[in-house]
Structure formats: C-alpha cells, structure tokens
Design a protein around this motif. Structure first.
Motif, PDB file in Angstrom:
ATOM      1  N   ALA A   1      25.135  46.671  72.951  1.00 16.07           N
ATOM      2  CA  ALA A   1      25.404  45.824  71.801  1.00 16.07           C
ATOM      3  C   ALA A   1      24.854  46.474  70.541  1.00 16.07           C
ATOM      4  CB  ALA A   1      24.788  44.435  71.996  1.00 16.07           C
ATOM      5  N   ALA A   2      25.705  46.666  69.542  1.00 18.01           N
ATOM      6  CA  ALA A   2      25.264  47.293  68.296  1.00 18.01           C
ATOM      7  C   ALA A   2      24.451  46.296  67.484  1.00 18.01           C
ATOM      8  CB  ALA A   2      26.476  47.758  67.489  1.00 18.01           C
ATOM      9  N   PRO A   3      23.429  46.760  66.755  1.00 21.27           N
ATOM     10  CA  PRO A   3      22.646  45.835  65.935  1.00 21.27           C
ATOM     11  C   PRO A   3      23.479  45.272  64.789  1.00 21.27           C
ATOM     12  CG  PRO A   3      22.048  48.110  65.446  1.00 21.27           C
ATOM     13  CD  PRO A   3      22.968  48.153  66.634  1.00 21.27           C
ATOM     14  N   VAL A   4      23.167  44.049  64.410  1.00 21.78           N
ATOM     15  CA  VAL A   4      23.827  43.424  63.271  1.00 21.78           C
ATOM     16  C   VAL A   4      23.454  44.179  62.008  1.00 21.78           C
ATOM     17  CG1 VAL A   4      23.957  41.313  61.895  1.00 21.78           C
ATOM     18  CG2 VAL A   4      23.885  41.176  64.389  1.00 21.78           C
ATOM     19  N   GLN A   5      24.435  44.394  61.142  1.00 21.85           N
ATOM     20  CA  GLN A   5      24.191  45.071  59.864  1.00 21.85           C
ATOM     21  C   GLN A   5      24.420  44.084  58.713  1.00 21.85           C
ATOM     22  OE1 GLN A   5      26.215  48.835  59.317  1.00 21.85           O
ATOM     23  NE2 GLN A   5      26.258  49.239  61.515  1.00 21.85           N
ATOM     24  N   TRP A   6      23.521  44.121  57.743  1.00 15.48           N
ATOM     25  CA  TRP A   6      23.621  43.256  56.566  1.00 15.48           C
ATOM     26  C   TRP A   6      23.725  44.138  55.322  1.00 15.48           C
ATOM     27  CZ3 TRP A   6      23.099  37.906  57.538  1.00 15.48           C
ATOM     28  CH2 TRP A   6      22.537  37.554  58.771  1.00 15.48           C
ATOM     29  N   ARG A   7      24.643  43.797  54.434  1.00 16.25           N
ATOM     30  CA  ARG A   7      24.768  44.498  53.154  1.00 16.25           C
ATOM     31  C   ARG A   7      24.919  43.469  52.041  1.00 16.25           C
ATOM     32  NH1 ARG A   7      28.370  47.170  56.572  1.00 16.25           N
ATOM     33  NH2 ARG A   7      27.728  49.289  57.181  1.00 16.25           N
ATOM     34  N   LEU A   8      24.096  43.581  51.032  1.00 23.47           N
ATOM     35  CA  LEU A   8      24.247  42.745  49.837  1.00 23.47           C
ATOM     36  C   LEU A   8      25.338  43.372  48.981  1.00 23.47           C
ATOM     37  CD1 LEU A   8      23.266  40.341  48.142  1.00 23.47           C
ATOM     38  CD2 LEU A   8      21.644  41.905  47.043  1.00 23.47           C
ATOM     39  N   GLN A   9      26.459  42.647  48.819  1.00 22.29           N
ATOM     40  CA  GLN A   9      27.610  43.194  48.108  1.00 22.29           C
ATOM     41  C   GLN A   9      27.514  43.011  46.599  1.00 22.29           C
ATOM     42  OE1 GLN A   9      29.987  44.921  49.656  1.00 22.29           O
ATOM     43  NE2 GLN A   9      29.046  44.576  51.649  1.00 22.29           N
ATOM     44  N   ALA A  10      27.037  41.864  46.173  1.00 25.14           N
ATOM     45  CA  ALA A  10      26.940  41.593  44.733  1.00 25.14           C
ATOM     46  C   ALA A  10      25.972  40.442  44.531  1.00 25.14           C
ATOM     47  CB  ALA A  10      28.310  41.247  44.156  1.00 25.14           C
ATOM     48  N   HIS A  11      25.336  40.413  43.350  1.00 26.42           N
ATOM     49  CA  HIS A  11      24.446  39.315  43.013  1.00 26.42           C
ATOM     50  C   HIS A  11      24.318  39.239  41.505  1.00 26.42           C
ATOM     51  CE1 HIS A  11      20.871  41.633  41.728  1.00 26.42           C
ATOM     52  NE2 HIS A  11      21.326  42.541  42.577  1.00 26.42           N
ATOM     53  N   GLY A  12      23.866  38.094  41.046  1.00 26.88           N
ATOM     54  CA  GLY A  12      23.676  37.904  39.608  1.00 26.88           C
ATOM     55  C   GLY A  12      23.403  36.449  39.307  1.00 26.88           C
ATOM     56  N   THR A  13      23.047  36.169  38.080  1.00 24.26           N
ATOM     57  CA  THR A  13      22.772  34.791  37.672  1.00 24.26           C
ATOM     58  C   THR A  13      24.050  33.962  37.748  1.00 24.26           C
ATOM     59  OG1 THR A  13      21.037  35.574  36.190  1.00 24.26           O
ATOM     60  CG2 THR A  13      21.883  33.347  35.809  1.00 24.26           C
ATOM     61  N   ALA A  14      23.934  32.759  38.309  1.00 22.23           N
ATOM     62  CA  ALA A  14      25.095  31.885  38.457  1.00 22.23           C
ATOM     63  C   ALA A  14      25.588  31.415  37.094  1.00 22.23           C
ATOM     64  CB  ALA A  14      24.734  30.679  39.321  1.00 22.23           C
ATOM     65  N   GLN A  15      26.858  31.670  36.811  1.00 29.18           N
ATOM     66  CA  GLN A  15      27.503  31.220  35.579  1.00 29.18           C
ATOM     67  C   GLN A  15      28.695  30.347  35.956  1.00 29.18           C
ATOM     68  OE1 GLN A  15      26.372  31.830  32.582  1.00 29.18           O
ATOM     69  NE2 GLN A  15      24.788  33.322  33.110  1.00 29.18           N
ATOM     70  N   PRO A  16      28.835  29.180  35.328  1.00 29.06           N
ATOM     71  CA  PRO A  16      29.953  28.300  35.700  1.00 29.06           C
ATOM     72  C   PRO A  16      31.296  28.899  35.339  1.00 29.06           C
ATOM     73  CG  PRO A  16      28.872  27.496  33.727  1.00 29.06           C
ATOM     74  CD  PRO A  16      28.031  28.622  34.234  1.00 29.06           C
ATOM     75  N   THR A  17      32.296  28.568  36.155  1.00 31.90           N
ATOM     76  CA  THR A  17      33.665  28.941  35.825  1.00 31.90           C
ATOM     77  C   THR A  17      34.162  28.003  34.743  1.00 31.90           C
ATOM     78  OG1 THR A  17      34.120  29.765  38.041  1.00 31.90           O
ATOM     79  CG2 THR A  17      36.017  29.131  36.707  1.00 31.90           C
ATOM     80  N   ALA A  18      34.553  28.540  33.613  1.00 34.97           N
ATOM     81  CA  ALA A  18      34.984  27.696  32.499  1.00 34.97           C
ATOM     82  C   ALA A  18      36.312  27.036  32.834  1.00 34.97           C
ATOM     83  CB  ALA A  18      35.117  28.526  31.234  1.00 34.97           C
ATOM     84  N   PRO A  19      36.399  25.692  32.756  1.00 34.03           N
ATOM     85  CA  PRO A  19      37.687  25.026  32.989  1.00 34.03           C
ATOM     86  C   PRO A  19      38.719  25.503  31.971  1.00 34.03           C
ATOM     87  CG  PRO A  19      35.874  23.436  32.971  1.00 34.03           C
ATOM     88  CD  PRO A  19      35.329  24.734  32.448  1.00 34.03           C
ATOM     89  N   THR A  20      39.957  25.599  32.400  1.00 34.39           N
ATOM     90  CA  THR A  20      41.048  25.985  31.521  1.00 34.39           C
ATOM     91  C   THR A  20      41.990  24.806  31.338  1.00 34.39           C
ATOM     92  OG1 THR A  20      42.479  26.750  33.298  1.00 34.39           O
ATOM     93  CG2 THR A  20      40.901  28.336  32.407  1.00 34.39           C
ATOM     94  N   SER A  21      42.938  24.976  30.425  1.00 35.37           N
ATOM     95  CA  SER A  21      43.877  23.884  30.178  1.00 35.37           C
ATOM     96  C   SER A  21      44.725  23.586  31.403  1.00 35.37           C
ATOM     97  CB  SER A  21      44.786  24.239  28.996  1.00 35.37           C
ATOM     98  OG  SER A  21      45.483  25.451  29.258  1.00 35.37           O
ATOM     99  N   THR A  22      44.939  24.605  32.259  1.00 37.91           N
ATOM    100  CA  THR A  22      45.734  24.372  33.459  1.00 37.91           C
ATOM    101  C   THR A  22      44.933  23.675  34.548  1.00 37.91           C
ATOM    102  OG1 THR A  22      45.158  26.570  34.292  1.00 37.91           O
ATOM    103  CG2 THR A  22      47.190  26.375  33.012  1.00 37.91           C
ATOM    104  N   ASP A  23      43.600  23.629  34.394  1.00 39.85           N
ATOM    105  CA  ASP A  23      42.783  22.927  35.384  1.00 39.85           C
ATOM    106  C   ASP A  23      43.010  21.423  35.314  1.00 39.85           C
ATOM    107  OD1 ASP A  23      41.689  25.239  36.297  1.00 39.85           O
ATOM    108  OD2 ASP A  23      39.799  25.035  35.218  1.00 39.85           O
ATOM    109  N   HIS A  24      43.289  20.916  34.145  1.00 34.06           N
ATOM    110  CA  HIS A  24      43.386  19.483  33.942  1.00 34.06           C
ATOM    111  C   HIS A  24      44.707  19.167  33.257  1.00 34.06           C
ATOM    112  CE1 HIS A  24      39.241  19.753  35.014  1.00 34.06           C
ATOM    113  NE2 HIS A  24      38.966  20.460  33.945  1.00 34.06           N
ATOM    114  N   PRO A  25      45.769  18.988  34.030  1.00 36.44           N
ATOM    115  CA  PRO A  25      47.077  18.720  33.438  1.00 36.44           C
ATOM    116  C   PRO A  25      47.050  17.438  32.615  1.00 36.44           C
ATOM    117  CG  PRO A  25      47.081  18.310  35.814  1.00 36.44           C
ATOM    118  CD  PRO A  25      45.785  18.983  35.489  1.00 36.44           C
ATOM    119  N   GLY A  26      47.991  17.350  31.683  1.00 39.53           N
ATOM    120  CA  GLY A  26      48.044  16.198  30.781  1.00 39.53           C
ATOM    121  C   GLY A  26      48.119  14.885  31.518  1.00 39.53           C
ATOM    122  N   GLY A  27      47.705  13.833  30.834  1.00 38.37           N
ATOM    123  CA  GLY A  27      47.585  12.511  31.434  1.00 38.37           C
ATOM    124  C   GLY A  27      48.846  12.022  32.122  1.00 38.37           C
ATOM    125  N   GLY A  28      49.736  11.362  31.379  1.00 36.04           N
ATOM    126  CA  GLY A  28      50.923  10.814  31.994  1.00 36.04           C
ATOM    127  C   GLY A  28      50.609   9.530  32.725  1.00 36.04           C
TER     128      GLY A  28
END
Length: 606
Positions: free
Chosen positions: A135-162
């Motif tokens: 059995a091969a040992p498990v390998q771990w790699r950190l691919q990316a990291h950084g401070t959490a920043q929110p995804t900015a909502p866009t106009s297509t995220d919230h369609p018009g009322g209706g």
C-alpha cells in the motif's frame, strides 16, 4: 493467476468536463502554494512550531497545520489506487468536515478556517488495512491558499422581481405591504415559525398541471444581514442554462426560488451560500474550474428541511457541524394525493449476509483494482445464485449502501436472493479510460479474466448469462450497455442508469475534429450489428435535460430505447422523476432488478 488480498469487513457531458478539467487544473497548480510564515504544516504535531510553510509534499495518513483565521485552504490527497475517508478537526478538537471514501486516487478537499489555530487532517481507508503490504503512503499537497474574499454578487445572480409564482409568498407579500414596521417583524416571525413546523421546501399545486408541483426552496439570511447582498444558489442534479439562484423578498430576510417540478420527484440537494473567491495571485485570472472548486467549500444542507440524506457519511450526527456540509437535503414529492415530502427516516438494517473487500491484479491490463463481493445469508445451491456486476464500487458502497439496500429488497420480496460484485477503477483517471469503450480491453478483462476467476472461487454463482446483470450509472451505465452488447455470452442482462450515451470515440491522433459528425456512436453500433441474446433495462431521470439546444441524457436514452426496440430486443424503461443523483439511483437500481430478475412467487420451484 490474478492475485487476491481479502480483508474481512461486515456520464454526462458536464460531469465529464468537471472531472477532467478540474484534474488538469489541479495538476497545473501543483507547487503554486507559496510559502507563508503564518501557515505551517507537518505530519508530526510536535514539529509544527518549527515547520516552514506547507509547500512540500507530505506523506502519511495525518497532517497537522497551523493557519490564521479566514484562510481558504485547497488540498489534494492522492491515495494511490485506494479510496480514503478524510476528516478535518478544528483547533478545539471538533470534527468540522468529513469527506467520504468515494474516489480512488486523487481527491480534492478544502475549507475556510473559522479561527486561527492548529488543524488536523486525517485519512483512513474504510475498506482495507492501511498497513497491508504494497500500500502506497497517502500524499498531501497544498494546491492554493489565501485570505477568504467573498464572491461579489452580479446582476445575473439576482434576476429581476416579477410576479411571484408561489401563492403563499404572494399572500405574505400582500400582508407585508399593508403592515406597519412593527407588524412586519411579527408577520415574518410567524412565517418562519410555520416554515420550522412544516419544513422546507414549500409544495403547492399548479393549476392545470396535475403531474407537476410548484416547489419553493427557502433560505433565511443570518440575523443582521437582511439588507446585505448574498449569493445563494441551489446545487442539485439538474442542468440549466442559468444557475438556480435564490432571490430576496424585498424588505425581508427571506430568500426563495420557485420551480415547477414533476410529481414523484426523488432528489437530493444543497445550498451554496456566499461562496469565496479562488485565492489567485495578483494578475492571475480566475477560471471557471477554480470558481466551481471554491464554491464547493460553501455548500451546506438546507437547514429548513428536516429530511436529510447521509450522502456517504451515515455515522455523523445530523446536528453536527460536519454533517451540515457532508450531508444533503432530501426531497421526495408524493406522486399523487396531498402534496408532501415522503422521505423516509431511519437507517438501513445491518447486513445479515457477508461482504468481502478484495484486491484484484489483472495480468491483461497490468493494474490493480478494488472489488467487493456481497453474498446473501443462508446456504445457496451450486451454480444457481444470480449475480449483479456493478461499477463505481466506492460510491455505491458509501453513498447508496448497496448491500444493505439489496437485502431490504430481498426481505420485501421485490427481488430474489442474489450476489453482487462491485467493481472499482484503480484511479479516477482510469475510470474515464476504462468505462467508456475507448478500446475493448476492459470488457475483455472482465469477461475472460475476472469472471472465470470469480466463478472458480464462488461456486454458488450462476453459470447462466441470463441470470448475470451488468449495471452502472453515468459512465458506468454506458459501460454496462457496451458490455452487454459486446459480451452477451457473459452478461445476459443490462441495467443502465443515466447512461452517458452521448459519448463517442475521440478523433484519431493527427486528424481534424469534426463538430458536424453524427453523434450517438453506441446506437450506431447496435443498429448495424445483429441482434444479440441480451435483455435491457434503461433508467434515466426526467431532470437530465440538455441545455443550449444540445441533447440531454433523457434524449440519448430514449434514442437507444427506440433503436433497441427496432432491433427486436426486450427492453424495459424507467423514466423516473429525478436527476443525475445517487440518491435516485439506489431505488432505480432495485426497480430495474425487479424487472430483470423477478422474485419467484411463494411455493414455486427454484
């Protein structure tokens, strides 16, 4: 002779794109994680204080890391040819996340640190002893990291009322329009009490559409954030040209999405709530793959729906932090009568039969894979026990709990006693190479190497091809169809669920692609070849529709059904109200077995 190591123990175009593109992106990102003095990793918890960053590959079943608060951490675990369950413990020792063992080889995991401190990642193999030879040992790699920043909502995220589609929401809106500020607060509190008592989503009838129901998914903004922008999306087994975004009812903390859906629908879902951005470096564009990867860090169960599906983590307490992310919400709309959610509570009973996990070395393919063999309780006559051969072993063991589900169906008299062989692929990349019929090698190995070996060691298994069902879902459904057609001398019945019959062989190396060429490659093979002695059952979900004018799995499966009928094959179909979803496939599999291997009536001769 194939080698055996026993251990005792009790597709879809979008799906293909996600798997291949994400793997390619992760390989490209290898080594991209930069050294950060505030981020330290080691396999020995005593060495964390003197560790330097997390850029090195770490070997072993456990990793300890010290991280600041609100950090996005994206890891890749490589388990070789094994699947591993992964647990994440926080600085206080609490289990924060759990990922089930459903993928062999590379697996992507990630989270956002809620606080600063030491975190603990732990991988274990639920099927085999991790100390076994080779059995091969498990390998771990950190691919990316950084401070959490929110995804900015866009106009297509919230369609018009209706106009609101939901009569209940329209009534609430009308009441709010006539209320004073103080009355509005009380109206909303009363409304949320109703939701808590009755559960979400709301189910309403649709005038003139007796086969449909209006389903309204709900989400409540956290206290103090009702006036802030949010990004809330339904994540489930249906494709659409636009994302299934929830929108706010103005002036309230209520977010909603109303959809007309078929009655009888059986599905699972989660909500993506306020996802973070991929931690790209300055000037580096964030691609679609990275956006999808980081959105998965923000999935959570619908807190307003009391009905849950374990999704591969049945041991987690439902009210735990880890379960809120690992488990999914469940919806099963009544097919007739009063509208209600019919999800059944309770775990499947423990196994009465036997389940062995095996390692199989193929000389023909020069690779090793995991198998699981289930045998029903009680003695069985030689050469009489029907056999189910099913692909995607790990997912069907963990998510569907297939052996327990089969035993329940046997006790109910829905299917006869049968054996089940669950077949895994060595890695996720091997799955994409073996299950689609790029070459006949995988099917040849099953028919001429694995099946003879299996019958030699399990004499109670049937020798009649008609009593051997080859089955699978997505790519596995395609593989089942191809193997039944290519090897009817071994597999006399096909049970194909949501089969990826859109698949076609890629152009030969060096030849130009032809986007105008005829598709439906497998249907052409069936149409152009003589009829073969195999029976068929095709199951596919009504939610598996195409987008942007392309054919969906529903269309592909209906086309195959028509070709098979025209050739004179015995074909049954199940157009179930559901999607590309293991939650739906478990029941769909049992229904297919009922038709292909009907249970004998009491008193009949064996």
């Amino acid at each position: 002779m194939p080698l055996l190591t026993p251990t005792a123990t009790a597709r879809h175009p979008l799906r293909r794109w996600r798997t291949t593109a994400l793997c390619a992106a992760l390989v490209a990102m290898a080594g991209a994680a930069q050294a950060d003095p505030a981020l330290r990793c080691h396999t020995d918890p005593e060495q964390i204080a003197t560790a330097h960053g997390c850029s090195a590959t770490l070997l072993g079943p456990e990793v300890y890391l010290h991280a600041p608060a609100q950090q996005v951490l994206l890891w890749q675990l490589d388990g070789g040819t094994h699947a591993h369950r992964v647990r994440l413990f926080g600085p206080d020792g609490q289990l924060l996340r759990q990922w089930p063992a459903v993928h062999n080889g590379r697996q992507e995991i990630g989270w956002v640190t809620p606080s600063a401190g030491r975190y603990h990642l732990q991988a274990d193999n639920p099927f085999f002893d991790s100390t076994q030879a080779g059995a091969a040992p498990v390998q771990w790699r950190l691919q990316a990291h950084g401070t959490a920043q929110p995804t900015a909502p866009t106009s297509t995220d919230h369609p018009g009322g209706g106009a609101l589609a939901s009569a209940r929401l329209r009534q609430l809106q009308e009441q709010l329009a006539l209320a004073t500020p103080g009355q509005k607060a009380q109206l909303m509190e009363n409304y949320w009490q109703q939701v808590q008592a009755q559960g979400s989503p709301w189910l309403e009838t649709l005038e003139g559409q007796p086969k449909e129901a209006l389903v309204t998914f709900l989400w409540r903004a956290p206290a103090g954030t009702a006036t802030q922008p949010h990004h809330v999306r339904l994540e489930w087994a249906m494709r659409a040209a636009d994302p299934f975004m929830l929108q706010a009812l103005p002036g309230t903390d209520l977010w909603y999405l109303s959809l007309p859906l078929p009655r009888g629908l059986r599905t699972s879902y989660q909500l993506v709530v306020d996802p973070v951005r991929y931690p790209a470096t300055a000037g580096q564009p964030i691609g679609r793959v990275q956006r999808i990867q980081t959105e998965q860090l923000s999935v959570q169960r619908d807190a307003l729906n009391p009905h849950t599906w374990h999704a591969g983590s049945p041991s987690l307490p439902t009210d735990s932090v880890a379960a809120a992310h690992a488990q999914r919400s469940a919806l099963h709309i009544s097919a007739s009568g009063p509208l209600r959610n019919l999800v059944e509570a309770g775990a499947l009973p423990p196994l009465a039969g036997t389940l062995q996990h095996l390692r199989f070395d193929s000389r023909q393919l020069s690779n090793t894979r995991s198998l699981s063999l289930y045998l029903p309780p009680g003695p069985q006559p030689a050469h009489r026990l029907p056999l189910l051969v099913l692909f995607d072993r790990e997912a069907y063991l963990e998510r569907v709990q297939l052996p327990q589900l089969l035993e329940q169906a046997m006790r109910q008299g829905r299917i006869p006693p049968l054996a089940a062989l669950l077949v895994g692929q060595s890695t996720r990349e091997d799955r994409a190479r073996e299950l689609p019929p790029h070459t006949p090698a995988f099917g040849q190995m099953l028919a001429t190497e694995l099946m003879p070996w299996l019958r030699a060691r399990t004499p109670q298994l049937t020798a009649q091809p008609a009593q051997v069902v080859v089955a699978g879902s997505s790519y596995g459904g395609l593989a089942a169809g191809y193997l039944g057609w290519a090897h009817p001398e071994t597999f006399g019945a096909v049970l194909s669920l949501s089969g990826s019959y859109w698949w076609a062989p890629p152009p030969a190396p060096g030849s130009p692609g032809d986007r105008w060429r005829e598709g439906d490659w497998f249907m052409q093979q069936v149409a152009q070849s003589p009829k073969r002695p195999v029976r068929w059952h095709l199951g596919y979900g009504l939610l598996e529709r195409g987008v942007h004018g392309e054919a969906g799995l529903v269309d592909n499966s209906r086309h195959l059904r028509n070709v098979l009928l025209a050739k004179g094959y015995a074909v049954s179909t199940d157009e179930f109200p559901g999607g590309h979803d293991y939650y739906a496939w478990g029941e769909a599999l049992v229904q297919g077995l009922q038709l292909l291997l009907p249970a004998q009536p009491p008193g009949s001769a064996p």
